[in-house]
Every structure is written in C-alpha cells, then in structure tokens.
Scaffold this motif. Structure first.
Motif, PDB file in Angstrom:
ATOM      1  N   ASN A  64       0.855  -1.235  -0.118  1.00 54.80           N
ATOM      2  CA  ASN A  64       0.053   0.082  -0.103  1.00 54.80           C
ATOM      3  C   ASN A  64       0.888   1.257  -0.018  1.00 54.80           C
ATOM      4  O   ASN A  64       2.032   1.234   0.673  1.00 54.80           O
ATOM      5  CB  ASN A  64      -0.930   0.051   1.183  1.00 54.80           C
ATOM      6  CG  ASN A  64      -1.914  -1.145   1.264  1.00 54.80           C
ATOM      7  OD1 ASN A  64      -2.603  -1.150   0.333  1.00 54.80           O
ATOM      8  ND2 ASN A  64      -2.052  -1.784   2.241  1.00 54.80           N
ATOM      9  N   GLY A  65       0.366   2.226  -0.769  1.00 47.11           N
ATOM     10  CA  GLY A  65       1.097   3.646  -0.785  1.00 47.11           C
ATOM     11  C   GLY A  65       2.246   3.692  -1.525  1.00 47.11           C
ATOM     12  O   GLY A  65       2.284   2.807  -2.461  1.00 47.11           O
ATOM     13  N   THR A  66       3.096   4.374  -1.151  1.00 45.56           N
ATOM     14  CA  THR A  66       4.376   4.715  -2.018  1.00 45.56           C
ATOM     15  C   THR A  66       5.617   4.509  -1.200  1.00 45.56           C
ATOM     16  O   THR A  66       5.418   5.126  -0.027  1.00 45.56           O
ATOM     17  CB  THR A  66       4.487   5.804  -3.025  1.00 45.56           C
ATOM     18  OG1 THR A  66       4.518   7.046  -2.088  1.00 45.56           O
ATOM     19  CG2 THR A  66       3.196   5.679  -3.861  1.00 45.56           C
ATOM     20  N   THR A  79       5.610   1.977  -6.084  1.00 45.07           N
ATOM     21  CA  THR A  79       4.162   1.786  -5.692  1.00 45.07           C
ATOM     22  C   THR A  79       3.717   0.465  -5.453  1.00 45.07           C
ATOM     23  O   THR A  79       4.419  -0.702  -5.665  1.00 45.07           O
ATOM     24  CB  THR A  79       3.589   2.154  -6.940  1.00 45.07           C
ATOM     25  OG1 THR A  79       3.810   1.297  -8.206  1.00 45.07           O
ATOM     26  CG2 THR A  79       3.857   3.940  -7.371  1.00 45.07           C
ATOM     27  N   PHE A  96       8.691   6.277   3.843  1.00 40.14           N
ATOM     28  CA  PHE A  96       7.358   5.858   3.360  1.00 40.14           C
ATOM     29  C   PHE A  96       6.900   7.424   2.539  1.00 40.14           C
ATOM     30  O   PHE A  96       7.121   8.329   3.087  1.00 40.14           O
ATOM     31  CB  PHE A  96       6.500   5.637   4.315  1.00 40.14           C
ATOM     32  CG  PHE A  96       6.673   4.182   4.553  1.00 40.14           C
ATOM     33  CD1 PHE A  96       5.993   3.192   4.067  1.00 40.14           C
ATOM     34  CD2 PHE A  96       7.367   3.965   5.674  1.00 40.14           C
ATOM     35  CE1 PHE A  96       6.206   1.766   4.271  1.00 40.14           C
ATOM     36  CE2 PHE A  96       7.637   2.368   6.269  1.00 40.14           C
ATOM     37  CZ  PHE A  96       7.169   1.274   5.320  1.00 40.14           C
ATOM     38  N   GLY A 101       2.565   4.065   4.215  1.00 44.18           N
ATOM     39  CA  GLY A 101       2.515   2.791   3.428  1.00 44.18           C
ATOM     40  C   GLY A 101       2.667   1.592   4.157  1.00 44.18           C
ATOM     41  O   GLY A 101       2.898   1.363   5.316  1.00 44.18           O
TER      42      GLY A 101
END
Length: 147
Positions: A64-66, A79, A96, A101
């Motif tokens: 999740n997130g970057t 990603t 993060f 993330g």
C-alpha cells in the motif's frame, strides 16, 4: 530439526515493534523457517531508516502507498506491486511516501533483522532517535549505518 509447515493469520501476529517510527510485525522468524525472515512493515509519511547496509539480502514488496527506496546511486518511487531486491552489502534506505504505506520484507538466511528490530523497540524510545544509540544497536546486530 525438521522444518514444519505453518500458517500465520492476523489473529496470530505478535505485537508490532516500534522501530524509529515504523511498525514492524514479525510474520516468520528465523526460528520458524530455519533460515530467512518475513516482516510486515508499516510507516507514516517520511518514516524509514537512515542509509545502512548489512550482511544479508533483503527484498521489499510494496503493498500500500508509495515508498521511496534508495540504493547505490539510485532512488525509485515504489508503488503497490513493486518488488525491490537488495543483495547483502548494498547501502540502502527508504522513506514512506505521502499518506504512509505498507510493505512486506524478506531477509536472507544470515539475517539478524528480527533481533535488530526487537533491540531497537526495547532500547530506543519513540520520537527522534538517539543516533549514537541507534548506530550502536545496529552494529551489535550486523548493521552499518552509512554516516
């Protein structure tokens, strides 16, 4: 000792370790696998370790997130679905991205990551870390912080 199959569900998770602002959950320890380790790593925006290296391979899979991951002279924005593998001895760091993330990491067989994370959780209180203490704990567990 013969390695036994095992399953880890969220209800089985150990307490997350606080590692300099990151929450790290040990999903599979070296004791369970007789080799590698697997972790769930979650962080708020901007959290992550300083540039460092260690004597074990490490791979990150972004869920999740970057996550901005730096290694050698390169920085990438990973990603969801991205896998980054870093051979032993590679100086690397990550942060993060916006909104935080989550990623899963796997260490090589000679890894001491779970011991490192446990020691940091026990010895370094939440908040801005004592860098000298962080370096000392890292060295004790086979990690060199690139200063």
């Amino acid at each position: 000792m013969k390695i036994q199959p095992f399953v880890v569900t969220p209800k089985d998770y150990a307490r997350s370790l606080d590692v300099v602002g990151e929450k790290i959950t040990v999903l599979a320890s070296k004791t369970a696998t007789q080799g590698y380790e697997i972790f769930r790593q979650e962080g708020d925006e901007g959290t992550g370790p300083p540039p460092h290296s260690h004597d074990w391979d490490e791979s990150f899979y972004v869920v999740n997130g970057t996550v901005e991951i730096s290694y050698l002279d390169r920085t990438i924005t990973a990603t969801p679905g991205t896998l980054v593998h870093l051979p032993a001895g590679t100086v690397h760091s990550f942060r993060f991205g916006a909104g935080g993330g989550q990623m899963v990491s796997v260490t090589g067989q000679s890894g001491l990551a779970s011991q490192l994370f446990t020691d940091i959780d026990k010895e370094i209180p939440p908040g801005p870390p004592d860098i000298a203490k962080l370096i000392e704990v890292g060295q004790r567990n086979g990690v060199t912080v690139a200063v």
